[in-house]
Design a protein around this motif. Structure first.
Motif, PDB file in Angstrom:
ATOM      1  N   UNK A 101       0.859  -1.203   0.000  1.00 40.90           N
ATOM      2  CA  UNK A 101       0.000   0.000   0.000  1.00 40.90           C
ATOM      3  C   UNK A 101       0.885   1.240   0.000  1.00 40.90           C
ATOM      4  N   UNK A 102       0.663   2.086  -1.029  1.00 40.71           N
ATOM      5  CA  UNK A 102       1.414   3.345  -1.079  1.00 40.71           C
ATOM      6  C   UNK A 102       0.567   4.470  -0.501  1.00 40.71           C
ATOM      7  N   UNK A 103       1.159   5.217   0.401  1.00 39.77           N
ATOM      8  CA  UNK A 103       0.408   6.302   1.063  1.00 39.77           C
ATOM      9  C   UNK A 103       1.291   7.528   1.223  1.00 39.77           C
ATOM     10  N   UNK A 104       0.632   8.663   1.553  1.00 39.72           N
ATOM     11  CA  UNK A 104       1.395   9.846   1.981  1.00 39.72           C
ATOM     12  C   UNK A 104       1.537   9.750   3.501  1.00 39.72           C
ATOM     13  N   UNK A 105       2.723   9.422   3.927  1.00 39.21           N
ATOM     14  CA  UNK A 105       2.936   9.163   5.357  1.00 39.21           C
ATOM     15  C   UNK A 105       2.586  10.377   6.236  1.00 39.21           C
ATOM     16  N   UNK A 106       2.786  11.580   5.676  1.00 45.40           N
ATOM     17  CA  UNK A 106       2.573  12.787   6.502  1.00 45.40           C
ATOM     18  C   UNK A 106       1.112  12.897   6.970  1.00 45.40           C
ATOM     19  N   UNK A 107       0.164  12.296   6.183  1.00 41.51           N
ATOM     20  CA  UNK A 107      -1.257  12.416   6.551  1.00 41.51           C
ATOM     21  C   UNK A 107      -1.758  11.213   7.329  1.00 41.51           C
ATOM     22  N   UNK A 108      -0.916  10.161   7.365  1.00 40.62           N
ATOM     23  CA  UNK A 108      -1.386   8.884   7.893  1.00 40.62           C
ATOM     24  C   UNK A 108      -1.832   8.974   9.354  1.00 40.62           C
ATOM     25  N   UNK A 109      -1.078   9.687  10.124  1.00 40.85           N
ATOM     26  CA  UNK A 109      -1.367   9.746  11.562  1.00 40.85           C
ATOM     27  C   UNK A 109      -2.740  10.378  11.824  1.00 40.85           C
ATOM     28  N   UNK A 110      -3.115  11.373  10.973  1.00 45.07           N
ATOM     29  CA  UNK A 110      -4.425  12.022  11.144  1.00 45.07           C
ATOM     30  C   UNK A 110      -5.548  11.147  10.595  1.00 45.07           C
ATOM     31  N   UNK A 111      -5.218  10.326   9.593  1.00 42.11           N
ATOM     32  CA  UNK A 111      -6.261   9.485   8.982  1.00 42.11           C
ATOM     33  C   UNK A 111      -6.540   8.218   9.783  1.00 42.11           C
ATOM     34  N   UNK A 112      -5.499   7.689  10.396  1.00 42.02           N
ATOM     35  CA  UNK A 112      -5.683   6.441  11.166  1.00 42.02           C
ATOM     36  C   UNK A 112      -5.082   6.615  12.564  1.00 42.02           C
ATOM     37  N   UNK A 113      -5.628   7.567  13.308  1.00 39.33           N
ATOM     38  CA  UNK A 113      -5.017   7.848  14.616  1.00 39.33           C
ATOM     39  C   UNK A 113      -5.195   6.697  15.613  1.00 39.33           C
ATOM     40  N   UNK A 114      -6.089   5.784  15.276  1.00 36.45           N
ATOM     41  CA  UNK A 114      -6.351   4.677  16.205  1.00 36.45           C
ATOM     42  C   UNK A 114      -5.344   3.539  16.050  1.00 36.45           C
ATOM     43  N   UNK A 115      -4.483   3.606  15.078  1.00 38.07           N
ATOM     44  CA  UNK A 115      -3.454   2.551  14.920  1.00 38.07           C
ATOM     45  C   UNK A 115      -2.537   2.501  16.145  1.00 38.07           C
ATOM     46  N   UNK A 116      -2.263   1.316  16.562  1.00 38.52           N
ATOM     47  CA  UNK A 116      -1.248   1.140  17.604  1.00 38.52           C
ATOM     48  C   UNK A 116       0.046   0.774  16.874  1.00 38.52           C
ATOM     49  N   UNK A 117       1.050   1.578  17.045  1.00 37.64           N
ATOM     50  CA  UNK A 117       2.287   1.374  16.288  1.00 37.64           C
ATOM     51  C   UNK A 117       3.429   1.007  17.231  1.00 37.64           C
ATOM     52  N   UNK A 118       4.035  -0.128  16.924  1.00 35.68           N
ATOM     53  CA  UNK A 118       5.246  -0.503  17.663  1.00 35.68           C
ATOM     54  C   UNK A 118       6.413   0.034  16.844  1.00 35.68           C
ATOM     55  N   UNK A 119       7.342   0.695  17.474  1.00 36.17           N
ATOM     56  CA  UNK A 119       8.399   1.357  16.727  1.00 36.17           C
ATOM     57  C   UNK A 119       8.016   2.808  16.537  1.00 36.17           C
ATOM     58  N   UNK A 120       7.997   3.258  15.281  1.00 34.66           N
ATOM     59  CA  UNK A 120       7.683   4.677  15.060  1.00 34.66           C
ATOM     60  C   UNK A 120       6.901   4.848  13.767  1.00 34.66           C
ATOM     61  N   UNK A 121       6.181   5.986  13.718  1.00 29.42           N
ATOM     62  CA  UNK A 121       5.506   6.365  12.478  1.00 29.42           C
ATOM     63  C   UNK A 121       6.548   6.930  11.517  1.00 29.42           C
ATOM     64  N   UNK A 122       6.229   6.847  10.248  1.00 32.63           N
ATOM     65  CA  UNK A 122       7.070   7.548   9.268  1.00 32.63           C
ATOM     66  C   UNK A 122       6.412   8.902   9.021  1.00 32.63           C
ATOM     67  N   UNK A 123       7.184   9.952   9.137  1.00 28.21           N
ATOM     68  CA  UNK A 123       6.560  11.281   9.145  1.00 28.21           C
ATOM     69  C   UNK A 123       6.590  12.014   7.830  1.00 28.21           C
ATOM     70  N   UNK A 124       7.401  11.571   6.877  1.00 27.38           N
ATOM     71  CA  UNK A 124       7.534  12.350   5.630  1.00 27.38           C
ATOM     72  C   UNK A 124       7.165  11.497   4.412  1.00 27.38           C
ATOM     73  N   UNK A 125       6.633  12.186   3.406  1.00 22.01           N
ATOM     74  CA  UNK A 125       6.133  11.478   2.223  1.00 22.01           C
ATOM     75  C   UNK A 125       7.263  10.901   1.360  1.00 22.01           C
ATOM     76  N   UNK A 126       8.402  11.566   1.373  1.00 26.57           N
ATOM     77  CA  UNK A 126       9.468  11.177   0.424  1.00 26.57           C
ATOM     78  C   UNK A 126      10.382  10.067   0.964  1.00 26.57           C
ATOM     79  N   UNK A 127      10.060   9.547   2.132  1.00 24.99           N
ATOM     80  CA  UNK A 127      10.918   8.490   2.706  1.00 24.99           C
ATOM     81  C   UNK A 127      10.750   7.196   1.903  1.00 24.99           C
TER      82      UNK A 127
END
Lengths: 224, 370
Positions: free
Chosen positions: B104-130
């Motif tokens: 699944x390709x996404x814009x990571x910068x918006x992901x946290x606002x779109x799926x704030x209920x995700x439980x993430x082990x490790x860290x979110x990716x914060x930038x789209x170009x990563x």
């Protein structure tokens, strides 16, 4: 208010066959009498004789069931509530046994209250009215700070401040000691001397003796 | 004289005047606060419910994909402030060194606002170009035996792209079986440049604005399938209506209680002052004059109580805002006239019966003490 007509130009008060009934009870029954202008009359009788009923009719606090009543030449028997109110404000001064001063107003303000409901307030003439009854030094005192005699004199000043042609006093010394009683009677006599018409209700024969004439009531009827 | 009567009459009946003042003040404060919150609640609730994630779906009406540019066209067409966050999604299958994976390709910068209920082990990716890191669903991670910090290589036509696992997702849905990478990388790897499968948006649903906007878009773009994700949007509307109804009901009850309290106190005041009013009538005061005097006293207390009530109401609104929504409630100037009108109506309604009693006071009997 009806136009003033003078059937008897000398009479301040003229009652003909005046009656007041409460249901089947006649508190005042067929009373006819006249009081001349400048006359000092005492209404006397035992409790329940109809004194208060008659007084209420003469002071326009009540309306007769039947009969005629002319006050200062005006037909008062047919007054509606508004006409009675206006007549009271302009033509009648009331002195009460229980003084009935407004507790949160000073002596001066209590006197000015009568001016307020008559027309406009005039502090200078209110002061003069209080000075005339010997209370120049008590102008700013509240009723609770005055003796009974002083409160009654404030009540007299309030009754006189608008210079009404008719002054009614209901047991004016009923709540006073002998010294204050004499003082109040002196004021009434002086007012009579100045030509004012005074009607005083009392059950006390000694007080009645101060009046020129006594109208006696018994069981609602005037008796000789 | 009227002024003297007003001030003195109020000053000598401290206790009863205070009861009337407090009843009106509390009523004004609560009503003021609830009105303020009432008109702010749709925005606040909308923000709160954004924590449930995306609430608008954009997909192709026909076929399987849309140009990525449509995502930007929709965002540009939205009223200002409506779109809180959004991302195109591109799905496909990629071969890894271990097995095929769903990508699944996404814009990571918006992901946290779109799926704030995700439980993430490790860290979110914060930038789209990563394009060196990826996030992986916990089901897929378990199957591939991957942990945070491990690497996974995608292989295609002799090309190899190694990604480091930065976060493992526990979403409780199909996302748990996906490998999330940057949109550009996915487009490149799946050979679908400038394309998306669909897009998800998180929008502020002020007074059903999302439904209206979706209708407009459907009319203007028949090739788009635009629909609110009703699970969130409809619930949001229902909850708002219920909460606003509850607040309206509480306001009415408070106003009724205030009216009752003021009425009781004014009745007692009129009863206590019966002799005073009888005397005023005996001296020649008309019913209207005395009624005006008492009305003036009541209005003076009401005005003072409402001014204090409005200030207290603003503070109460802030407390409610912070407690419930963790946000301040805006000061709306037009709430003040509404509060004043309601408060004065309460005072007048409460005064009606006591004032009527004044008309029936008979000076002759009252002054005689009967």
């Amino acid at each position: 208010m009806p136009e003033e007509t003078r059937e008897n130009p000398v009479a301040a008060i003229e009652a003909r066959h005046l009656s007041r009934r409460f249901g089947s009870v006649a508190a005042l029954d067929d009373a006819s009498f006249a009081i001349a202008r400048g006359e000092f009359v005492a209404l006397m009788g035992a409790s329940g004789s109809g004194k208060t009923t008659l007084m209420n009719l003469l002071t326009c606090l009540d309306t007769p069931s039947s009969g005629e009543l002319r006050l200062n030449g005006v037909d008062a028997a047919g007054f509606d509530e508004e006409a009675r109110r206006e007549f009271r404000a302009r033509h009648i001064g009331l002195v009460f046994q229980q003084f009935h001063l407004i507790p949160y107003l000073s002596a001066l303000e209590n006197v000015m209250l009568a001016q307020h409901y008559h027309s406009v307030t005039d502090e200078a003439s209110a002061r003069r009215a209080l000075e005339d009854v010997g209370l120049a030094h008590r102008l700013d005192h509240l009723p609770s700070e005055l003796s009974g005699g002083e409160q009654q004199r404030v009540c007299i000043a309030r009754a006189l401040v608008n210079e009404p042609p008719l002054l009614f006093a209901d047991e004016p010394t009923g709540n006073l000691d002998a010294e204050n009683e004499a003082r109040v009677l002196d004021i009434l006599r002086r007012l009579h001397g100045e030509g004012r018409t005074i009607v005083m209700v009392t059950h006390n024969p000694a007080l009645g003796a101060y009046a020129q004439r006594i109208i006696r009531l018994q069981h609602g009827r005037i008796v000789p | 004289m009227t002024g003297i009567l007003l001030l003195r009459a109020l000053s000598v009946r401290n206790q009863r005047v205070w009861v009337v003042f407090l009843a009106l003040m509390v009523g004004a404060a609560i009503v003021n606060a609830l009105i303020s919150v009432y008109f702010d609640i749709d925005i606040k609730m909308s923000r709160e419910l954004r924590t449930f994630g995306a609430n608008v779906y954009l997909g192709p009406a026909h076929g399987h994909s849309l140009p990525e540019a449509d995502f930007d066209r929709l965002a540009a067409a939205a009223p200002p402030g409506l779109v809180a966050a959004g991302s195109p999604y591109l799905y496909g299958t990629a071969r890894s060194e271990l097995e095929n994976v769903a990508l699944a390709g996404v814009r990571f910068s918006a992901l946290r606002a779109l799926v704030p209920y995700w439980q993430v082990e490790g860290a979110w990716i914060g930038v789209d170009f990563d394009d060196r890191n990826a996030m992986i669903g916990r089901t897929l991670a378990a199957r591939l035996n991957l942990a945070v910090g491990d690497s996974l290589s995608l292989i295609r036509d002799g090309r190899k792209k190694t990604l480091r696992i930065k976060g493992i997702i526990d979403a409780g849905d199909a996302s748990d079986s996906l490998l999330f990478v940057g949109l550009e990388l996915a487009q490149d790897w799946l050979d679908k440049p400038g394309t998306m499968s669909h897009a998800l948006f998180s929008m502020m649903n002020r007074a059903g604005e999302v439904e209206r906007f979706a209708d407009e878009l459907r009319a203007a773009h028949p090739d788009w399938a635009v629909r609110p994700i009703r699970k969130v949007s409809a619930n949001e509307g229902d909850v708002l209506v219920k909460i606003q109804g509850l607040m309206g009901l509480v306001s009415i009850v408070i106003l009724l209680l205030s009216t009752l309290c003021v009425n009781t106190s004014l009745t007692a005041i009129v009863s206590e002052r019966q002799r005073e009013f009888a005397l005023q009538k005996a001296l020649g005061a008309a019913n209207g004059t005395i009624i005006r005097q008492v009305l003036l006293e009541t209005l003076a207390i009401s005005l003072a109580a409402t001014v204090v009530g409005c200030l207290a109401g603003f503070v109460l609104a802030q407390v409610l805002g912070q407690t419930v929504f963790s946000a301040s409630i805006g000061l709306r100037a037009w709430v003040l006239p509404i509060t004043f009108a309601l408060s004065l109506s309460v005072a007048l309604a409460a005064a009606a019966l006591p004032l009527r009693r004044i008309m029936y006071i008979q000076p002759a009997s009252v002054l005689k003490g009967e």
